[in-house]
Motif scaffolding. Structure first.
Motif, PDB file in Angstrom:
ATOM      1  N   ALA A  45       0.725  -1.503  -0.007  1.00 20.06           N
ATOM      2  CA  ALA A  45      -0.025  -0.034  -0.030  1.00 20.06           C
ATOM      3  C   ALA A  45       0.890   1.149   0.244  1.00 20.06           C
ATOM      4  CB  ALA A  45      -0.903   0.158   1.278  1.00 20.06           C
ATOM      5  N   VAL A  46       0.561   2.287  -0.854  1.00 22.49           N
ATOM      6  CA  VAL A  46       1.481   3.518  -0.981  1.00 22.49           C
ATOM      7  C   VAL A  46       1.327   4.472   0.364  1.00 22.49           C
ATOM      8  CG1 VAL A  46       1.924   5.394  -2.316  1.00 22.49           C
ATOM      9  CG2 VAL A  46       1.326   3.263  -3.567  1.00 22.49           C
ATOM     10  N   THR A  47       2.260   4.342   1.055  1.00 24.24           N
ATOM     11  CA  THR A  47       2.132   5.067   2.369  1.00 24.24           C
ATOM     12  C   THR A  47       3.534   6.020   2.536  1.00 24.24           C
ATOM     13  OG1 THR A  47       2.887   2.963   3.430  1.00 24.24           O
ATOM     14  CG2 THR A  47       0.448   3.573   3.582  1.00 24.24           C
ATOM     15  N   PRO A  48       3.265   7.012   3.297  1.00 25.44           N
ATOM     16  CA  PRO A  48       4.617   7.642   3.468  1.00 25.44           C
ATOM     17  C   PRO A  48       5.479   6.831   4.368  1.00 25.44           C
ATOM     18  CG  PRO A  48       2.684   9.297   3.540  1.00 25.44           C
ATOM     19  CD  PRO A  48       2.124   7.699   3.467  1.00 25.44           C
ATOM     20  N   ILE A  49       6.665   7.293   4.185  1.00 24.80           N
ATOM     21  CA  ILE A  49       7.607   6.365   5.072  1.00 24.80           C
ATOM     22  C   ILE A  49       8.911   7.511   5.525  1.00 24.80           C
ATOM     23  CG2 ILE A  49       9.061   5.641   3.198  1.00 24.80           C
ATOM     24  CD1 ILE A  49       9.137   3.028   4.674  1.00 24.80           C
ATOM     25  N   ALA A  50       9.430   7.064   6.418  1.00 22.82           N
ATOM     26  CA  ALA A  50      10.618   7.725   7.049  1.00 22.82           C
ATOM     27  C   ALA A  50      10.362   9.407   7.461  1.00 22.82           C
ATOM     28  CB  ALA A  50      11.874   7.744   6.046  1.00 22.82           C
ATOM     29  N   GLY A  51       9.154   9.701   7.769  1.00 16.82           N
ATOM     30  CA  GLY A  51       8.615  10.949   8.092  1.00 16.82           C
ATOM     31  C   GLY A  51       8.847  11.896   6.929  1.00 16.82           C
ATOM     32  N   SER A  52       8.847  11.547   5.831  1.00 18.25           N
ATOM     33  CA  SER A  52       8.952  12.527   4.491  1.00 18.25           C
ATOM     34  C   SER A  52       7.832  12.207   3.644  1.00 18.25           C
ATOM     35  CB  SER A  52      10.177  12.281   3.794  1.00 18.25           C
ATOM     36  OG  SER A  52      11.594  12.346   4.555  1.00 18.25           O
ATOM     37  N   ALA A  53       7.086  13.241   3.545  1.00 16.05           N
ATOM     38  CA  ALA A  53       5.865  13.301   2.723  1.00 16.05           C
ATOM     39  C   ALA A  53       6.208  12.890   1.114  1.00 16.05           C
ATOM     40  CB  ALA A  53       5.163  14.483   2.544  1.00 16.05           C
ATOM     41  N   TYR A  54       7.310  13.160   0.735  1.00 19.83           N
ATOM     42  CA  TYR A  54       7.469  12.891  -0.831  1.00 19.83           C
ATOM     43  C   TYR A  54       8.196  11.467  -0.777  1.00 19.83           C
ATOM     44  CZ  TYR A  54      12.572  13.786   0.595  1.00 19.83           C
ATOM     45  OH  TYR A  54      13.768  13.827   1.339  1.00 19.83           O
ATOM     46  N   LEU A  55       8.532  10.608   0.157  1.00 14.07           N
ATOM     47  CA  LEU A  55       9.051   9.338   0.144  1.00 14.07           C
ATOM     48  C   LEU A  55       7.784   8.245   0.496  1.00 14.07           C
ATOM     49  CD1 LEU A  55      12.405   9.459   1.861  1.00 14.07           C
ATOM     50  CD2 LEU A  55      11.966   9.235  -0.488  1.00 14.07           C
ATOM     51  N   ARG A  56       7.341   7.587  -0.370  1.00 17.94           N
ATOM     52  CA  ARG A  56       6.270   6.558  -0.213  1.00 17.94           C
ATOM     53  C   ARG A  56       6.553   5.112  -0.407  1.00 17.94           C
ATOM     54  NH1 ARG A  56       4.254  11.286  -2.445  1.00 17.94           N
ATOM     55  NH2 ARG A  56       2.216  12.095  -1.241  1.00 17.94           N
ATOM     56  N   LYS A  57       6.159   4.239   0.481  1.00 16.66           N
ATOM     57  CA  LYS A  57       6.403   2.828   0.152  1.00 16.66           C
ATOM     58  C   LYS A  57       5.567   2.363  -0.846  1.00 16.66           C
ATOM     59  CE  LYS A  57       6.293  -0.191   3.831  1.00 16.66           C
ATOM     60  NZ  LYS A  57       5.795  -1.132   4.861  1.00 16.66           N
ATOM     61  N   LYS A  58       6.179   1.664  -1.642  1.00 13.92           N
ATOM     62  CA  LYS A  58       5.572   1.072  -2.864  1.00 13.92           C
ATOM     63  C   LYS A  58       5.735  -0.385  -3.104  1.00 13.92           C
ATOM     64  CE  LYS A  58       5.516   1.659  -7.896  1.00 13.92           C
ATOM     65  NZ  LYS A  58       6.378   2.367  -9.065  1.00 13.92           N
ATOM     66  N   GLU A  59       6.624  -1.209  -2.732  1.00 24.46           N
ATOM     67  CA  GLU A  59       6.926  -2.366  -2.770  1.00 24.46           C
ATOM     68  C   GLU A  59       8.012  -2.948  -1.968  1.00 24.46           C
ATOM     69  OE1 GLU A  59       7.457  -2.822  -6.931  1.00 24.46           O
ATOM     70  OE2 GLU A  59       9.542  -2.517  -6.949  1.00 24.46           O
ATOM     71  N   THR A  60       7.923  -4.152  -1.661  1.00 26.96           N
ATOM     72  CA  THR A  60       8.884  -4.803  -0.842  1.00 26.96           C
ATOM     73  C   THR A  60       9.659  -5.982  -1.674  1.00 26.96           C
ATOM     74  OG1 THR A  60       7.606  -4.548   1.169  1.00 26.96           O
ATOM     75  CG2 THR A  60       9.364  -6.353   1.117  1.00 26.96           C
ATOM     76  N   GLU A  61      10.833  -5.759  -1.646  1.00 23.06           N
ATOM     77  CA  GLU A  61      11.737  -6.971  -2.497  1.00 23.06           C
ATOM     78  C   GLU A  61      12.477  -7.833  -1.592  1.00 23.06           C
ATOM     79  OE1 GLU A  61      14.889  -6.847  -6.141  1.00 23.06           O
ATOM     80  OE2 GLU A  61      13.811  -5.232  -5.475  1.00 23.06           O
ATOM     81  N   LEU A  62      12.183  -8.956  -1.836  1.00 23.14           N
ATOM     82  CA  LEU A  62      12.678 -10.303  -1.018  1.00 23.14           C
ATOM     83  C   LEU A  62      14.044 -11.039  -2.003  1.00 23.14           C
ATOM     84  CD1 LEU A  62      12.948 -11.866   1.628  1.00 23.14           C
ATOM     85  CD2 LEU A  62      11.288 -13.560   0.188  1.00 23.14           C
ATOM     86  N   ARG A  63      15.271 -10.581  -1.399  1.00 19.92           N
ATOM     87  CA  ARG A  63      16.408 -11.048  -2.335  1.00 19.92           C
ATOM     88  C   ARG A  63      16.617 -12.545  -1.648  1.00 19.92           C
ATOM     89  NH1 ARG A  63      21.241  -6.995  -2.258  1.00 19.92           N
ATOM     90  NH2 ARG A  63      22.065  -8.330  -3.910  1.00 19.92           N
TER      91      ARG A  63
END
Length: 324
Positions: A209-227
């Motif tokens: 789910a696209v949500t703000p991250i790291a307290g910055s409005a311009y940074l948003r979580k988009k996807e998680t990558e499992l290596r």
């Protein structure tokens, strides 16, 4: 794109429905809808009405169980055509007038018989035309089915899953609008390279789910990558098939897989994205295709009707790619 050769890319075409419990129509049910869209010259405007898509022509081969569609795009944003003869000092610009757009025509050959063991899946070959991508083909075909659903109150109906009768004593019916999904089949080159190259990296990607991250409005979580870690000393004989099976086992959580590998015979490293549920590559570069050469008379950029000489050359190869 040359005037004496064409490439056709091979796709799995799925007729799908989003409504739970819906009966999915067959290709034989869908083709008459495409025929009506062609006969009524129904168009689909795209890109803020700067482009117009339609089915320009349709040819049905009942004996060999396939249909050929001529999908067209009229693009007002495309540049004017220019022709020149430098030796004669000739330079001609053909300026578009009024609502004219540059016309692109794409032949789409679709089996009307389902793939053996794969309900609702049909082999599809799409002519590669710059400016008219497979995603646009998928988009217009789905939209025309939507038009048919809205225009015809009895289209795409089926007995209600819960059963029951109407007041007139007839079986109670339900409806669902189908849509088209296209998935490119992996090329032989891709499979061979993964089987015989050196795998350098594998990861699984999960949409978030696209949500703000790291307290910055311009940074948003988009996807998680499992290596994933690779044990190079314990690789299976058929690496491609093993990877597809592993991806499918995790497709409920991870929708995309990324595989990086060194191409056999050189040090070039390639990364390809794969649909975990189907094993189909998500980039056209890795999709299976066949090529037709020495086509005469030469082909134009578009056509008003299905070009018989092109279709007749493509069909024998198309038929070898289906299993019915």
């Amino acid at each position: 794109m040359q005037n004496n050769r064409r490439q056709f890319y091979i796709y799995d075409l799925e007729i799908a429905a989003r409504k739970e419990g819906a009966t999915v129509p067959t290709m034989d049910d869908v083709v008459p809808a495409f025929q009506r869209m062609k006969d009524t010259a129904r168009t689909y405007p795209i890109r803020a009405d700067t482009g117009t898509m339609l089915i320009g022509d349709i040819h049905i081969d009942a004996a060999q169980q396939f249909v050929t569609l001529l999908v067209r795009l009229s693009d007002k944003t495309a540049p004017n055509a220019v022709y020149s003869d430098p030796a004669a000092g000739q330079f001609d610009v053909l300026v578009k007038q009024g609502n004219q757009g540059s016309d692109f025509g794409c032949h789409v050959i679709v089996s009307t018989a389902q793939e053996q063991g794969f309900p609702n899946i049909y082999t599809c070959a799409i002519e590669r035309i710059p400016g008219l991508s497979s995603s646009l083909v998928q988009r217009v075909l789905s939209k025309l089915l939507n038009y048919e659903f809205k225009d015809n109150a009895t289209s795409f109906s089926y007995p209600h899953p819960a059963g029951g009768l109407t007041r007139q004593g007839q079986p109670r019916m339900d409806r669902c609008c189908p849509h088209i999904e296209l998935r490119g089949r992996p090329s032989d080159t891709l499979i061979n390279d993964i089987n015989n190259g050196q795998i350098t990296g594998i990861s699984l990607v999960k949409a978030e789910a696209v949500t703000p991250i790291a307290g910055s409005a311009y940074l948003r979580k988009k996807e998680t990558e499992l290596r994933l870690q690779i044990d190079q000393n314990n690789l299976p004989a058929n690496m491609w098939q093993s990877l597809v099976q592993s991806f499918q086992a995790n497709s409920g959580t991870y929708g995309v897989a990324k595989v990086s590998y060194k191409v056999p015979g050189n040090n070039k490293t390639v990364t390809v994205q794969i649909d975990t549920n189907t094993g189909n590559p998500l980039e056209e570069l890795y999709v299976k295709f066949f090529e037709l050469t020495n086509i005469h008379p030469f082909l134009d950029q578009s056509a008003v009707q299905v070009v018989d000489r092109l279709r007749d050359l493509a069909v024998p190869q198309f038929l070898t790619h289906r299993t019915i």
